[in-house]
Scaffold this motif. Sequence first.
Motif, short mmCIF file in Angstrom:
data_model
loop_
_atom_site.label_atom_id
_atom_site.label_comp_id
_atom_site.label_asym_id
_atom_site.label_seq_id
_atom_site.Cartn_x
_atom_site.Cartn_y
_atom_site.Cartn_z
N VAL A 10 18.93 68.64 72.68
CA VAL A 10 19.38 67.65 73.55
C VAL A 10 20.43 67.91 74.54
O VAL A 10 21.52 68.85 74.06
N ARG A 11 20.36 67.38 75.78
CA ARG A 11 21.34 68.13 76.67
C ARG A 11 21.81 66.93 77.51
O ARG A 11 21.09 66.01 78.02
N ALA A 12 23.15 67.08 78.09
CA ALA A 12 23.57 66.11 78.98
C ALA A 12 24.45 66.72 80.12
O ALA A 12 25.11 67.77 79.60
N GLN A 13 24.92 66.23 81.19
CA GLN A 13 25.79 66.46 81.92
C GLN A 13 27.12 66.34 81.55
O GLN A 13 28.11 67.07 82.01
N ARG A 14 27.39 65.66 80.50
CA ARG A 14 28.71 65.16 79.85
C ARG A 14 28.32 65.22 78.43
O ARG A 14 27.69 64.48 77.78
N VAL A 15 29.01 66.18 77.78
CA VAL A 15 28.79 66.44 76.27
C VAL A 15 30.32 66.77 75.79
O VAL A 15 31.08 67.53 76.41
N VAL A 16 30.52 65.74 74.62
CA VAL A 16 32.16 65.98 74.20
C VAL A 16 31.87 66.95 73.06
O VAL A 16 31.30 66.97 72.07
N LEU A 17 32.52 67.88 73.50
CA LEU A 17 32.85 69.45 72.47
C LEU A 17 34.02 69.40 71.93
O LEU A 17 35.23 68.89 72.46
N PRO A 18 34.38 70.16 71.10
CA PRO A 18 35.62 70.43 70.16
C PRO A 18 36.74 70.68 71.14
O PRO A 18 37.87 70.56 71.34
N ASP A 19 36.26 71.64 72.28
CA ASP A 19 37.17 72.43 73.14
C ASP A 19 37.05 71.66 74.57
O ASP A 19 37.64 71.93 75.58
N GLY A 20 36.27 70.37 74.85
CA GLY A 20 36.41 69.54 75.97
C GLY A 20 35.11 69.09 76.27
O GLY A 20 34.16 69.01 75.45
N GLU A 21 35.19 68.37 77.52
CA GLU A 21 33.88 67.71 77.93
C GLU A 21 33.34 68.54 79.31
O GLU A 21 33.85 68.82 80.07
N ARG A 22 31.84 68.96 79.05
CA ARG A 22 31.27 69.75 80.01
C ARG A 22 29.64 69.45 79.89
O ARG A 22 29.46 69.04 78.85
N PRO A 23 28.93 69.97 81.27
CA PRO A 23 27.48 69.74 80.79
C PRO A 23 27.00 71.00 79.85
O PRO A 23 27.55 71.91 79.70
N ALA A 24 26.21 70.54 78.90
CA ALA A 24 25.77 71.50 77.94
C ALA A 24 24.23 71.31 77.07
O ALA A 24 23.99 69.98 77.36
N ALA A 25 23.78 72.03 76.64
CA ALA A 25 22.36 71.66 75.78
C ALA A 25 22.80 72.06 74.49
O ALA A 25 23.51 73.53 74.03
N VAL A 26 22.46 71.30 73.70
CA VAL A 26 22.79 71.22 72.11
C VAL A 26 21.35 71.74 71.57
O VAL A 26 20.54 70.92 71.39
N HIS A 27 21.34 72.90 70.94
CA HIS A 27 19.86 73.32 70.25
C HIS A 27 20.17 73.14 68.56
O HIS A 27 21.08 73.46 68.04
N VAL A 28 18.86 72.49 68.35
CA VAL A 28 19.03 72.00 66.90
C VAL A 28 17.66 72.67 66.18
O VAL A 28 16.61 72.51 66.62
#
Length: 441
Positions: free
Chosen positions: A7-25
């Motif tokens: 699941v990927r997005a241009q805005r992903v809220v992660l523990p160290d901030g918000e950035r584009p990312a892909a979350v692999h499950v």
Amino acid sequence: MNGSLVVRAQRVVLPDGERPAAVHVQDGVVVAVTGFDEVDGTVVTLADDEVLLPGLVDSHVHVNEPGRTEWEGFASATRAAAAGGITTIVDMPLNSIPPTVDVPALHVKRAVAEGQVSVDVAFWGGAVPGNAEELPRLLDAGAVGVKCFLLDSGVPEFPPLDDAGLRAALTELAAVDGLLIAHCEDEDVITAAPQPGGRRYADFLASRPGAAEETAIGRLIAAARDTGARVHVVHLADAGALPMLRAARADGVRITVETCPHYLTFSAEEVPDGDTAFKCCPPIREAGHREALWQALADGDVDLVVSDHSPCTPELKRLDVGDFALAWGGIAGLQVTLPVVWSGARARGYGLGDVVRWMSAAPAQLAGLPGKGAIAVGRDADLVAFAPDEPWRVAQLHHRNPVTPYAGRELTGVVRRTWLRGQPLVDGGAALGRLLSRGER
């Protein structure tokens, strides 16, 4: 990563901030967080106006089943949670019959919930007079902590603790590093206040003054200091208690604090006379308290925001007569907590990272659920696609009795999709939830 869901997005809220990312499950767990374009397997790409959040954790939900299932139930409550981006709830030990004050009652709760929950569910135990020695056994059986009242709870099967009972409970809990969460209002202060009656909200507010919260919190701080136990103040409404809480923490008292969306949204000045959908205890206070609670969240003096979802049947709200003294006290709002808090946060300059900290990371930490609370490797793949700029009006809700002060309210931010351990929850959610125990990954 071959074969994984991404699941990927241009805005992903992660523990160290918000950035584009892909979350692999894989197998329901986050196994990697990579750059947006580093993908393979099945890929879900969020829309340009969507932000990927971790599933929220609501550690203060009154499900009421069994015993008062006509008020709410596991199926309806967890459907509402799923629709609102909440992937874990923690059920309160009272308003159900039996109350969760011993291990057999906890087993009853788990048996009733099994197979009908759309999100993951954990359970609080209860501390009542005479059951202090039972509290470590409740924790061993999986309860995440125990709740007590410092005044009449409103239901006879869950009586309050006096100071001796409070200290007995904390002594037992301190020995096993267990957590006690407390409803802090003082019976003597309320008895001495004007008695409520009738349709005027101002009269109801005067019947439960801020001094009742402050006195009870003072009692809790003193007992926690003397026993060394961990304690938590539920649903803080009175900003006047913040200095003593700040001082206690500075002195090393292990105390945390929550507030609720209704205290951050409404003010006493705007509650219509006779509209008992707004009744809760402690009450919604004046606008100055609301703004001070927002500042306390920003400053870290209040740790988390949870719903205190406490519905009842419409008849018990006494909307027919609008008498605040007669109506059951409790706000139904589980499904709308994220957009409610986000609407208030964005208006005050806070970001989605703040909301995630208050409504996902901090409640997961409070309840001792290490698999929850963040998009991070090793955590459950509980994910929410949230459109933070989309306006909408509160209408259809999944709560069993959708009597709520949020009805018809204009909010900003829509939950479009929710995943529980990588599985999509469709139309409010299927029964994919699990029953969790304290410390379970």
